[in-house]
Design a protein around this motif. Structure first.
Motif, PDB file in Angstrom:
ATOM      1  N   PRO A 237       0.813  -1.224   0.000  1.00 40.89           N
ATOM      2  CA  PRO A 237       0.000   0.000   0.000  1.00 40.89           C
ATOM      3  C   PRO A 237       0.844   1.270   0.000  1.00 40.89           C
ATOM      4  O   PRO A 237       0.503   2.244  -0.688  1.00 40.89           O
ATOM      5  CB  PRO A 237      -0.814  -0.123   1.300  1.00 40.89           C
ATOM      6  N   TRP A 241       0.859   4.178  -2.939  1.00 38.93           N
ATOM      7  CA  TRP A 241       0.678   5.612  -2.663  1.00 38.93           C
ATOM      8  C   TRP A 241       1.842   6.423  -3.238  1.00 38.93           C
ATOM      9  O   TRP A 241       1.626   7.460  -3.864  1.00 38.93           O
ATOM     10  CB  TRP A 241       0.572   5.839  -1.158  1.00 38.93           C
ATOM     11  N   CYS A 255      -6.879   6.503  -4.364  1.00 44.01           N
ATOM     12  CA  CYS A 255      -7.458   5.664  -3.314  1.00 44.01           C
ATOM     13  C   CYS A 255      -7.712   4.247  -3.815  1.00 44.01           C
ATOM     14  O   CYS A 255      -7.448   3.268  -3.109  1.00 44.01           O
ATOM     15  CB  CYS A 255      -8.756   6.288  -2.802  1.00 44.01           C
ATOM     16  N   ILE A 258      -4.415   2.341  -4.101  1.00 46.74           N
ATOM     17  CA  ILE A 258      -3.975   1.875  -2.780  1.00 46.74           C
ATOM     18  C   ILE A 258      -4.813   0.690  -2.329  1.00 46.74           C
ATOM     19  O   ILE A 258      -4.303  -0.290  -1.776  1.00 46.74           O
ATOM     20  CB  ILE A 258      -4.061   3.028  -1.758  1.00 46.74           C
ATOM     21  N   SER A 262      -4.013  -3.357  -0.896  1.00 43.74           N
ATOM     22  CA  SER A 262      -4.233  -3.474   0.547  1.00 43.74           C
ATOM     23  C   SER A 262      -5.029  -4.711   0.934  1.00 43.74           C
ATOM     24  O   SER A 262      -5.228  -4.965   2.124  1.00 43.74           O
ATOM     25  CB  SER A 262      -4.977  -2.226   1.059  1.00 43.74           C
ATOM     26  N   THR A 301      -5.936   1.083   6.951  1.00 37.09           N
ATOM     27  CA  THR A 301      -5.548   1.657   5.660  1.00 37.09           C
ATOM     28  C   THR A 301      -6.552   2.700   5.204  1.00 37.09           C
ATOM     29  O   THR A 301      -6.190   3.789   4.746  1.00 37.09           O
ATOM     30  CB  THR A 301      -5.428   0.549   4.595  1.00 37.09           C
ATOM     31  N   MET A 305      -6.272   6.702   4.501  1.00 37.47           N
ATOM     32  CA  MET A 305      -6.634   7.252   3.193  1.00 37.47           C
ATOM     33  C   MET A 305      -7.594   8.439   3.301  1.00 37.47           C
ATOM     34  O   MET A 305      -7.782   9.181   2.334  1.00 37.47           O
ATOM     35  CB  MET A 305      -7.258   6.158   2.313  1.00 37.47           C
TER      36      MET A 305
END
Length: 311
Positions: A237, A241, A255, A258, A262, A301, A305
């Motif tokens: 993750p 990013w 988003c 990511i 994740s 996570t 975010m």
């Protein structure tokens, strides 16, 4: 947090159901190898063709999405290889479990989360990113098996190429991407058959994972469990990013990128491990543990975010 945990509940439920079915001998032992073979050679390719053939890229920043997700996959593969190079007590079959545990992602969970969190637009972006990732991941994983699970024989470029060309998951990806690139549309009846067949892939695959799971294996496979989970839930993750930021992705696309990195590893990893001679017990443990861990890691996570602009 219900939008985060809800897509994980059916995954865990089916794994548990497979575990109980196997332990109670409700189904004959011969059923499970047949179920694995059916999923690997028919249901998963059908799902891949159906999902990849009909996606329309439109005005999305597809090149930035492509570089972000492919770069993240390659980075995770390199990290697994570097760790294995310094810990060669891990044999070839166990390494393939570590590799898949750190490289693959659960498409079902990722797409379901994207839709729950960002609606139809989020689902579309996630499907595009997943389509880019699937072919590369399968090429990398099949190559890893060809190089390390050799039965004592030295792998040759011809053998590796043959393993890639005849792998049903890669064939499914190639057909789906090819149809998308050429603009050809599947006949409605055929597309319906592929869609219906593909819906059975994940349930049957998850049941097979549960049937192979042994709680006692957790201690035995603790090294691969820890390393693969750190890569899956921390490094990937963060890498997604960083890549998305460097490439200038903005808004929801960041988003979703990511999010794709994740989720836990894919149930498909177990099917591939069984079919290509990997350490399937280790793989089943990694899939189950990562799915359980994701109930803790995904909310964290998503909380992190929240500070990102969604555009």
């Amino acid at each position: 947090m219900s939008a985060v945990t809800q897509p994980l509940v059916p995954v865990l439920a089916l794994i548990l159901a497979g575990f109980l079915l196997q332990r109670t001998n409700f189904l004959a032992p011969a059923f499970w190898p047949s179920a694995e073979k059916l999923t690997y050679f028919l249901l998963m390719p059908a799902m891949l063709i159906h999902n990849l053939a009909g996606k329309k890229i439109g005005d999305l920043p597809w090149l930035k999405i492509l570089v972000t997700v492919e770069g993240g996959i390659l980075l995770s593969a390199v990290l697994v290889l570097l760790w294995w190079a310094s810990n060669r007590d891990l044999d070839g079959p166990a390494f393939t479990s570590l590799f898949q545990g750190g490289v693959r992602f659960n498409t079902f969970v990722a797409l379901a989360l994207a839709e729950n969190l960002y609606g139809a637009d989020g689902l579309f972006v996630a499907a595009l990113g997943a389509g880019f990732m699937i072919l590369l991941i399968n090429v990398l994983c099949v190559t890893a098996f060809s190089l390390t699970v050799t039965g004592g024989a030295r792998p040759t470029p011809g053998k590796i190429a043959l393993d890639l060309l005849r792998n049903p998951l890669i064939i499914g990806c190639a057909v789906g991407v090819g149809l998308n690139a050429t603009g050809l549309k599947l006949p409605v009846a055929l597309d319906g058959i592929l869609s219906l067949s593909g819906r059975a892939a994940f349930p049957l695959g998850l049941l097979a994972v549960g049937a192979a799971y042994r709680a006692g294996n957790l201690v035995q496979h603790r090294k691969t469990l820890v390393v693969s989970s750190v890569i899956q839930f921390v490094i990937k993750p963060a890498a997604a990013w960083w890549l998305a930021t460097v490439l200038g992705l903005t808004g929801m696309a960041v988003c979703v990128a990511i999010l794709l990195f994740s989720v836990p590893t894919a149930p498909t990893a177990y099917i591939l491990s069984r079919q290509m001679g990997g350490d399937h017990e280790s793989m089943a443990s990694i899939i189950t543990v990562q799915t359980c861990l994701s109930f803790l890691t995904l909310p964290v996570t998503l909380w992190l975010m929240q500070g990102l602009p969604h555009g």
